[in-house]
Write a protein that holds these residues in place. Structure first.
Motif, PDB file in Angstrom:
ATOM      1  N   VAL A   1      50.421  24.855  42.889  1.00  0.00           N
ATOM      2  CA  VAL A   1      49.269  25.732  42.670  1.00  0.00           C
ATOM      3  C   VAL A   1      49.776  27.161  42.833  1.00  0.00           C
ATOM      4  O   VAL A   1      50.442  27.484  43.827  1.00  0.00           O
ATOM      5  CB  VAL A   1      48.142  25.440  43.670  1.00  0.00           C
ATOM      6  CG1 VAL A   1      47.022  26.464  43.516  1.00  0.00           C
ATOM      7  CG2 VAL A   1      47.611  24.023  43.466  1.00  0.00           C
ATOM      8  N   TYR A   2      49.471  27.993  41.844  1.00  0.00           N
ATOM      9  CA  TYR A   2      49.892  29.385  41.873  1.00  0.00           C
ATOM     10  C   TYR A   2      48.690  30.262  42.182  1.00  0.00           C
ATOM     11  O   TYR A   2      47.655  30.198  41.502  1.00  0.00           O
ATOM     12  CB  TYR A   2      50.513  29.781  40.529  1.00  0.00           C
ATOM     13  CG  TYR A   2      51.898  29.215  40.345  1.00  0.00           C
ATOM     14  CD1 TYR A   2      52.090  27.861  40.095  1.00  0.00           C
ATOM     15  CD2 TYR A   2      53.026  30.023  40.454  1.00  0.00           C
ATOM     16  CE1 TYR A   2      53.359  27.325  39.956  1.00  0.00           C
ATOM     17  CE2 TYR A   2      54.302  29.505  40.306  1.00  0.00           C
ATOM     18  CZ  TYR A   2      54.464  28.154  40.064  1.00  0.00           C
ATOM     19  OH  TYR A   2      55.721  27.632  39.923  1.00  0.00           O
ATOM     20  N   TYR A   3      48.838  31.085  43.223  1.00  0.00           N
ATOM     21  CA  TYR A   3      47.793  32.002  43.634  1.00  0.00           C
ATOM     22  C   TYR A   3      48.219  33.442  43.353  1.00  0.00           C
ATOM     23  O   TYR A   3      49.384  33.798  43.592  1.00  0.00           O
ATOM     24  CB  TYR A   3      47.547  31.911  45.142  1.00  0.00           C
ATOM     25  CG  TYR A   3      47.044  30.593  45.666  1.00  0.00           C
ATOM     26  CD1 TYR A   3      47.911  29.689  46.273  1.00  0.00           C
ATOM     27  CD2 TYR A   3      45.691  30.269  45.605  1.00  0.00           C
ATOM     28  CE1 TYR A   3      47.450  28.479  46.797  1.00  0.00           C
ATOM     29  CE2 TYR A   3      45.219  29.068  46.123  1.00  0.00           C
ATOM     30  CZ  TYR A   3      46.104  28.192  46.711  1.00  0.00           C
ATOM     31  OH  TYR A   3      45.641  27.003  47.231  1.00  0.00           O
ATOM     32  N   CYS A   4      47.283  34.261  42.898  1.00  0.00           N
ATOM     33  CA  CYS A   4      47.525  35.697  42.943  1.00  0.00           C
ATOM     34  C   CYS A   4      46.885  36.223  44.229  1.00  0.00           C
ATOM     35  O   CYS A   4      45.874  35.688  44.707  1.00  0.00           O
ATOM     36  CB  CYS A   4      46.989  36.420  41.706  1.00  0.00           C
ATOM     37  SG  CYS A   4      45.211  36.346  41.449  1.00  0.00           S
ATOM     38  N   ALA A   5      47.508  37.236  44.798  1.00  0.00           N
ATOM     39  CA  ALA A   5      47.059  37.756  46.079  1.00  0.00           C
ATOM     40  C   ALA A   5      47.157  39.269  46.092  1.00  0.00           C
ATOM     41  O   ALA A   5      48.187  39.835  45.686  1.00  0.00           O
ATOM     42  CB  ALA A   5      47.884  37.154  47.214  1.00  0.00           C
TER      43      ALA A   5
ATOM     44  N   SER B   1      43.233  39.322  49.960  1.00  0.00           N
ATOM     45  CA  SER B   1      42.387  38.571  49.034  1.00  0.00           C
ATOM     46  C   SER B   1      43.245  37.665  48.195  1.00  0.00           C
ATOM     47  O   SER B   1      44.345  38.053  47.774  1.00  0.00           O
ATOM     48  CB  SER B   1      41.607  39.526  48.125  1.00  0.00           C
ATOM     49  OG  SER B   1      40.803  40.403  48.878  1.00  0.00           O
ATOM     50  N   TRP B   2      42.725  36.460  47.938  1.00  0.00           N
ATOM     51  CA  TRP B   2      43.428  35.457  47.167  1.00  0.00           C
ATOM     52  C   TRP B   2      42.501  34.915  46.069  1.00  0.00           C
ATOM     53  O   TRP B   2      41.296  34.837  46.272  1.00  0.00           O
ATOM     54  CB  TRP B   2      43.831  34.277  48.056  1.00  0.00           C
ATOM     55  CG  TRP B   2      44.760  34.592  49.182  1.00  0.00           C
ATOM     56  CD1 TRP B   2      44.501  35.373  50.278  1.00  0.00           C
ATOM     57  CD2 TRP B   2      46.092  34.107  49.340  1.00  0.00           C
ATOM     58  NE1 TRP B   2      45.594  35.404  51.106  1.00  0.00           N
ATOM     59  CE2 TRP B   2      46.588  34.637  50.563  1.00  0.00           C
ATOM     60  CE3 TRP B   2      46.920  33.276  48.591  1.00  0.00           C
ATOM     61  CZ2 TRP B   2      47.879  34.359  51.029  1.00  0.00           C
ATOM     62  CZ3 TRP B   2      48.200  32.984  49.048  1.00  0.00           C
ATOM     63  CH2 TRP B   2      48.666  33.538  50.263  1.00  0.00           C
ATOM     64  N   GLY B   3      43.092  34.505  44.969  1.00  0.00           N
ATOM     65  CA  GLY B   3      42.332  33.766  43.974  1.00  0.00           C
ATOM     66  C   GLY B   3      42.206  32.317  44.392  1.00  0.00           C
ATOM     67  O   GLY B   3      42.702  31.899  45.446  1.00  0.00           O
ATOM     68  N   GLN B   4      41.563  31.527  43.546  1.00  0.00           N
ATOM     69  CA  GLN B   4      41.358  30.112  43.858  1.00  0.00           C
ATOM     70  C   GLN B   4      42.559  29.253  43.462  1.00  0.00           C
ATOM     71  O   GLN B   4      42.667  28.093  43.856  1.00  0.00           O
ATOM     72  CB  GLN B   4      40.097  29.579  43.152  1.00  0.00           C
ATOM     73  CG  GLN B   4      40.278  29.132  41.709  1.00  0.00           C
ATOM     74  CD  GLN B   4      40.546  30.273  40.730  1.00  0.00           C
ATOM     75  OE1 GLN B   4      40.407  31.454  41.065  1.00  0.00           O
ATOM     76  NE2 GLN B   4      40.925  29.915  39.505  1.00  0.00           N
ATOM     77  N   GLY B   5      43.469  29.848  42.698  1.00  0.00           N
ATOM     78  CA  GLY B   5      44.692  29.155  42.311  1.00  0.00           C
ATOM     79  C   GLY B   5      44.580  28.450  40.970  1.00  0.00           C
ATOM     80  O   GLY B   5      43.487  28.081  40.527  1.00  0.00           O
ATOM     81  N   THR B   6      45.728  28.287  40.318  1.00  0.00           N
ATOM     82  CA  THR B   6      45.814  27.522  39.074  1.00  0.00           C
ATOM     83  C   THR B   6      47.003  26.574  39.188  1.00  0.00           C
ATOM     84  O   THR B   6      48.074  26.974  39.644  1.00  0.00           O
ATOM     85  CB  THR B   6      45.922  28.451  37.848  1.00  0.00           C
ATOM     86  OG1 THR B   6      45.832  27.676  36.647  1.00  0.00           O
ATOM     87  CG2 THR B   6      47.218  29.253  37.833  1.00  0.00           C
TER      88      THR B   6
END
Lengths: 108, 117
Positions: free
Chosen positions: B93-97, B106-111
């Motif tokens: 899972v790749y997150y942007c932060a 802050s983090w995204g929900q991931g892809t």
């Protein structure tokens, strides 16, 4: 590369108890250390920045301390919702930015 | 409210390519440094890449150096990760932060990216 070693790997405690999680760095990171909480299926959430600064909205039962190579995350009185994996992270000597391997906290 | 929404993940064969995107809203995107962090199934967090607010400074983990490229479009409030020569060990899972003086506020929900034949 700064290696962060977290202990214990797993911690099992009861509600109301005090939890003490450790993060040890292979070299000094001054106070450039953060703590995150991650629950299953969720993104990590910042708890503590700069070793001891609680992030916005984080309950006061969470506190961080330490400097140099030894850091502690303390949860003063555990709630059932504190069950999660906790990670430390440094960005003093970087790149790379590094994370600890995590401590799994189970609430009995 | 700060929002980070990743997209672009999926199933890809070894040696293939994918481009991840992260759409940012609720803050002044162009003022913030950004990162990609990944998490392999059942494993811990691994930093992948960093980009400065203007896009001129970029860093990569050794494990992706030369294969991944981070970029941003401040006019579109978007962060990207171009991933080439993908390997099975890139499955995660790749997150942007969003970065704030070295902490990820802050983090995204991931892809999810799955590399498999």
């Amino acid at each position: 590369e700064v290696v962060l070693t977290q202990s214990p790997a797993t911690l099992s405690l009861s509600p109301g108890e005090r939890a003490t999680l450790s993060c040890r760095a292979s070299q000094s990171v001054i106070t450039y250390l953060a703590w995150y909480q991650q629950k299953p299926g969720q993104a990590p959430r910042l708890l503590i920045s700069d070793a001891s600064n609680r992030a916005t909205g984080i309950p006061a039962r969470f506190s961080g301390s330490g400097s140099g190579t030894d850091f502690t995350l303390t949860i003063s009185s555990l709630e059932p919702e504190d069950s999660a994996v906790y990670y430390c992270q440094q960005r003093y000597n970087w790149p790379p930015i590094t994370f600890g391997q995590g401590t799994r906290l189970e609430i009995k | 409210e700060v929002q980070l929404v990743e997209s672009g993940g999926g199933l890809v064969q070894p040696g293939g390519s994918l481009r991840l995107s992260c759409a940012a809203s609720g803050f002044s995107f162009s003022s913030y440094e950004m990162n990609w962090v990944r998490q392999a199934p059942g494993r811990g967090l691994e930093w992948v890449s960093y980009i400065g607010s203007s896009g001129s400074t970029k860093y990569y983990a050794d494990s992706v150096e030369g294969r991944f490229t981070i970029s941003r479009d401040n006019a579109r409030n978007s962060l990207y990760l171009q991933m080439n020569s993908l390997r099975a060990e890139d499955t995660a899972v790749y997150y942007c932060a969003r970065d704030g003086s070295g902490s990820y506020y802050s983090w995204g929900q991931g892809t999810l990216v799955t590399v498999s034949s």
